[in-house]
Design a protein around this motif. Structure first.
Motif, PDB file in Angstrom:
ATOM      1  N   LYS A  51      43.395 -10.500 -35.987  1.00 33.53           N
ATOM      2  CA  LYS A  51      43.376  -9.192 -36.646  1.00 33.53           C
ATOM      3  C   LYS A  51      42.017  -8.860 -37.261  1.00 33.53           C
ATOM      4  CE  LYS A  51      45.646  -6.570 -40.351  1.00 33.53           C
ATOM      5  NZ  LYS A  51      46.661  -6.644 -41.451  1.00 33.53           N
ATOM      6  N   PHE A  55      39.202  -9.536 -34.700  1.00 39.78           N
ATOM      7  CA  PHE A  55      39.775  -9.500 -33.349  1.00 39.78           C
ATOM      8  C   PHE A  55      38.710  -9.333 -32.270  1.00 39.78           C
ATOM      9  CE2 PHE A  55      41.200  -6.634 -29.903  1.00 39.78           C
ATOM     10  CZ  PHE A  55      42.072  -7.497 -29.252  1.00 39.78           C
ATOM     11  N   GLU A 104      45.212 -15.137 -38.663  1.00 37.60           N
ATOM     12  CA  GLU A 104      45.049 -13.713 -38.980  1.00 37.60           C
ATOM     13  C   GLU A 104      43.606 -13.275 -38.781  1.00 37.60           C
ATOM     14  OE1 GLU A 104      46.109 -10.461 -42.492  1.00 37.60           O
ATOM     15  OE2 GLU A 104      46.380 -12.609 -42.873  1.00 37.60           O
ATOM     16  N   GLY A 139      49.008  -9.371 -34.581  1.00 42.28           N
ATOM     17  CA  GLY A 139      47.904  -8.427 -34.662  1.00 42.28           C
ATOM     18  C   GLY A 139      47.846  -7.498 -33.466  1.00 42.28           C
ATOM     19  N   VAL A 140      46.633  -7.248 -32.989  1.00 39.57           N
ATOM     20  CA  VAL A 140      46.409  -6.260 -31.935  1.00 39.57           C
ATOM     21  C   VAL A 140      47.050  -6.685 -30.614  1.00 39.57           C
ATOM     22  CG1 VAL A 140      44.645  -4.950 -30.699  1.00 39.57           C
ATOM     23  CG2 VAL A 140      44.235  -5.648 -33.052  1.00 39.57           C
TER      24      VAL A 140
END
Length: 499
Positions: free
Chosen positions: A91, A94, A87, A439-440
């Motif tokens: 995220k 990132f 994470e 995430g992204v």
């Protein structure tokens, strides 16, 4: 003449000296003198005496680590199975963990400026464009139509012929299911990406020059990452020798076909077509090279990952007949017409157990076993691991799926029920299950891939018993971008009565 020879000698001498200097720098960075047990085991390959695959050895090391994180000093690589670290990378921080130049260089000749090989504004532009296209109802409907047609007209008839051979005890009754699934997914992704049908799954199982070139390019690009130093493959590329000569030839084949397809599509018009090439043309304009890079990237992602995931699924299903029975019960309940071959969107949405089984199989056999980023600045991971600037940091979905601390004491069991609550599928934390990244950068093609996988499983499990030959053997993987079984997946197909 003498002047030409002199210039050639100077160029050659400079190349050799530069290569030696660069290699010495690499050795300094790689720290080959590290004599810790892990690095010594890696460099001597003594891990092979206990483990079938490098990924299994990494899993062992990560399981033994108190933090779920290890250092492979000779590679300058930090490897983690800690969801908190995942994470943090994907995220929380990132921006500090891009793919990085080393990764982009390795796949640059194959993927160019495609979405899976770039960072920053180039990545953001393609991400937004792809999100708009892949999320549209028209594109998703088009994708399911392609998959359904390929299942009905090619995959099912091919397996039916194999089942007849099994019933008659023919010597050729054993088939390589991995090869069949790779052909199936290559036909689908080529139609979806380019509007091209390579016809790999015809009954004769023809050799497609495009598929061969694509396989060669993927394999040799992945092997670049395994060389002792990037200088080695860069010199081979400069001199156009060995594996780099083969890679160059394969990429030229891909480029020529892509160029031809793009030009023909412009002549025919593309505004009313649903394949990715046509839809991206409206956004990219006349930059054929950029179009090629974008579409080839999706080709790589959509072909090998789906085939690898399905191969892992059928390997597990053959070992767990209980799961197969429960999938069939759900299929018969949702698809109440006994002669219906393929499920529709609405039916697939109702198949919670099938969805759980597909996700569970990828927990144990993720199509991409690990993914690496490169730290732009010094950092500290949540588990306390210090990450120096420029360090490669790898999260390992294959190992994560086999961690007691992440999935419980039954983590090695194929158990779809862990994804269900009162019979309804409930997704897990993506940082605990980063099979589609998270995430992204979470995979934009996730839903399309899941629909394709579930469509194949529903059609095949309902009509056939698929049994792995030698199912007690431990799977061995070929080094590459995706999880490919060495030697394929030998199976026998038996038709079932659906009356």
């Amino acid at each position: 003449m003498e002047k030409t020879l002199g210039l050639g000698f100077l160029f050659f001498s400079f190349t050799v000296l530069f290569s030696v200097f660069s290699f010495l720098l690499f050795l300094l960075r790689m720290k080959p003198w590290c004599n810790c047990h892990t690095c010594r085991t890696y460099t001597t390959m003594s891990w092979t005496t206990q483990f079938a695959n490098l990924s299994d050895w990494y899993t062992h090391l990560l399981r033994e680590s108190a933090t779920g994180t290890i250092h492979i000093h000779v590679l300058g690589n930090i490897v983690t199975s800690n969801p908190g670290n995942v994470e943090h990378m994907l995220k929380t921080r990132f921006q500090n963990y891009p793919k990085g130049r080393p990764f982009s260089a390795i796949l640059g000749d194959l993927l160019g400026r495609g979405i899976f090989n770039v960072d920053g504004s180039k990545w953001m532009f393609q991400r937004k464009m792809a999100s708009l296209e892949l999320g549209s109802v028209a594109v998703r409907t088009y994708a399911l139509e392609i998959v359904t047609e390929e299942i009905r007209t090619r995959l099912l008839p091919l397996l039916m012929a194999s089942s007849v051979a099994c019933a008659q005890n023919h010597q050729d009754s054993v088939i390589d299911l991995q090869d069949i699934l790779r052909r199936f997914s290559f036909d689908n992704i080529c139609k979806f990406s380019f509007g091209l049908d390579p016809r790999c799954l015809l009954p004769s199982l023809p050799v497609s020059p495009f598929a061969v070139a694509f396989d060669t390019a993927s394999k040799l690009s992945a092997e670049r990452a395994m060389t002792a130093s990037p200088i080695i493959w860069k010199i081979k590329r400069l001199l156009n020798i060995g594996s780099e000569k083969k890679l160059n030839h394969a990429i030229n084949t891909i480029n020529n076909l892509a160029e031809d397809l793009i030009n023909k599509r412009r002549e025919m018009g593309f505004s009313t077509r649903n394949d990715l090439l046509s839809r991206f043309m409206t956004s990219v304009g006349d930059d054929n090279k950029y179009l090629r890079d974008i579409v080839v990237s999706f080709l790589l992602a959509g072909r090998d990952t789906v085939a690898a995931a399905l191969t892992g699924f059928f390997f597990l299903l053959s070992k767990y007949p209980r799961v197969e029975v429960l999938i069939r019960e759900e299929l018969n309940r949702v698809m109440d017409d006994p002669v219906q071959e393929c499920a529709n969107f609405e039916q697939l949405r109702q198949m919670h157990y099938l969805n759980a089984a597909v996700h569970e199989s990828m927990r144990l056999f993720p199509p991409v076993q690990f993914d690496s980023k490169f730290a732009q600045e010094d950092d500290v991971l949540p588990d306390g691991t210090f990450v120096p600037k420029g360090t490669r940091v790898t999260y390992h979905p294959y190992a994560m799926g086999r961690m007691d601390r992440v999935w419980g004491s039954d983590c090695l069991e194929f158990k779809p029920e862990r994804w269900l609550k009162d019979g309804v599928f409930v997704p897990e934390d993506p940082f605990k299950y980063p099979v589609f990244q998270a995430g992204v950068r979470i995979c934009l093609g996730k839903e399309l891939a899941l629909v394709e996988m579930k469509s194949v499983v529903a059609a095949l499990v309902r009509q056939f018993d698929i049994r792995v030959v030698g199912s007690g053997l431990e799977p061995r993987f070929v080094a590459g971008l995706t999880a490919t079984l060495r030697g394929g997946l030998s199976v026998q197909i038996y038709e079932r009565s659906r009356g």
